[in-house]
Design an enzyme around this catalytic site. Structure first.
Site, PDB file in Angstrom:
ATOM      1  CB  SER A  10      -0.920   0.002   1.227  1.00 19.75           C
ATOM      2  OG  SER A  10      -0.176  -0.185   2.421  1.00 19.75           O
ATOM      3  CG  ASP A  21       2.364  -6.606   1.477  1.00 21.29           C
ATOM      4  OD1 ASP A  21       1.996  -7.640   2.062  1.00 21.29           O
ATOM      5  OD2 ASP A  21       1.596  -5.646   1.239  1.00 21.29           O
ATOM      6  CD  GLU A  28      -7.698  -5.661   1.359  1.00 18.65           C
ATOM      7  OE1 GLU A  28      -6.544  -6.111   1.469  1.00 18.65           O
ATOM      8  OE2 GLU A  28      -7.952  -4.570   0.815  1.00 18.65           O
TER       9      GLU A  28
END
Ligand code: KIV
Ligand code: NA
Length: 263
Positions: free
Chosen positions: A46, A84, A181
């Site tokens: 992100s 990530d 998610e």
């Protein structure tokens, strides 16, 4: 307090204590979150959107993740650091391992990869070589163009059954953690009850073993569209320290997520 490990996460899950996770991209915020007792700091891809201003996470590189992971690691004392692996960095087990090594050498304690059954061999390959893995299921933003947008996943019986099968497969392959998610709360609960490893929800209901938010969303500074699962914890607070503490308290006492943040 002492260092958070995979054993700590299992212990918290089994004791029914909620696990707190936040994204983090630099040393100063790492130090603050660590002091506030956040158990897991995620160097999320992100960062491509909230730090670099891209429209998706796809442009993020392994070098970006390595730079931010090293920064977070320098500010962290006790929290577990999860990095990530970005889009294109884990297409084969060998590629995943080579890139995971770079993230671990930068200070990560675990890597997160998006996907289910197709990643079983990769998860086995990584965990056999000493790299703990967090799988990410449901809305997987690196697949936005395959999914046709940022949409809630697992709403049909068929897709919910697929997600449950994926969760069992990543657990069997050796994953230590699963991020869920944007799925219906009922499915978040089902998956959490089904698994023996902890689940971390973001728009997956209140029954996951823990919760995660993007720090820019928690602080209300991301200028883009606000997802339903986002809560601005700066509201009613006069410092970032207080907002992060309020998040930790709300996750621990089960008041976040509330119904309004769920699907
Ligand atoms: O990149 C990220 O911030 C994430 C979390 C939202 C789970 O993957
Ligand atoms: Na991510």
């Amino acid at each position: 307090s002492k260092a958070v490990t995979v054993n700590t996460l299992a212990t918290l899950r089994n004791a029914g204590e909620k696990i707190t996770m936040l994204t983090c991209y630099d040393a100063s915020f790492a130090s603050l979150m660590d002091r506030c007792g956040v158990e897991i700091l995620l160097i999320g891809d992100s960062l491509g959107m909230v730090c670099a201003g891209h429209q998706s996470t796809l442009p993020v590189t392994v070098n970006d993740i390595v730079y931010h992971t090293a920064s977070v690691a320098r500010g962290t004392k006790n929290a577990m650091i999860v990095a990530d692996l970005p889009f294109g960095a884990y297409g084969t087990p060998e590629t995943a391992y080579a890139n995971a090594v770079l993230a671990m050498q930068a200070g990560a304690h675990m890597v997160k990869i998006e996907g289910g059954a197709w990643l079983a061999d990769t998860i086995k390959f990584l965990t056999e070589r000493g790299v703990p893995v967090c799988a990410h299921l449901g809305l997987t933003p690196q697949s936005v163009h395959q999914l046709g947008g940022y949409k809630v996943q697992g709403k049909t019986t068929e897709s919910a059954d697929l997600l449950k099968a994926d969760a069992l497969k990543v657990q069997a392959a050796g994953a230590s953690l699963v991020v869920l998610e944007a799925i219906p709360s009922a499915l978040g609960k089902e998956v959490t009850d089904m698994l023996s490893i902890p689940t971390i929800g973001i728009g997956a209901g209140p029954d996951c073993s823990g919760q995660v938010l993007v720090m820019h969303d928690l602080l209300g500074v991301f200028p883009g569209r606000k997802a339903r699962f986002v809560k601005n914890f700066m509201e009613g607070q006069t410092s970032i320290d207080a907002a992060i503490t309020a998040y930790v308290t709300a996750v621990k006492n089960g008041s976040f997520p509330a119904l309004e943040h769920c699907f």
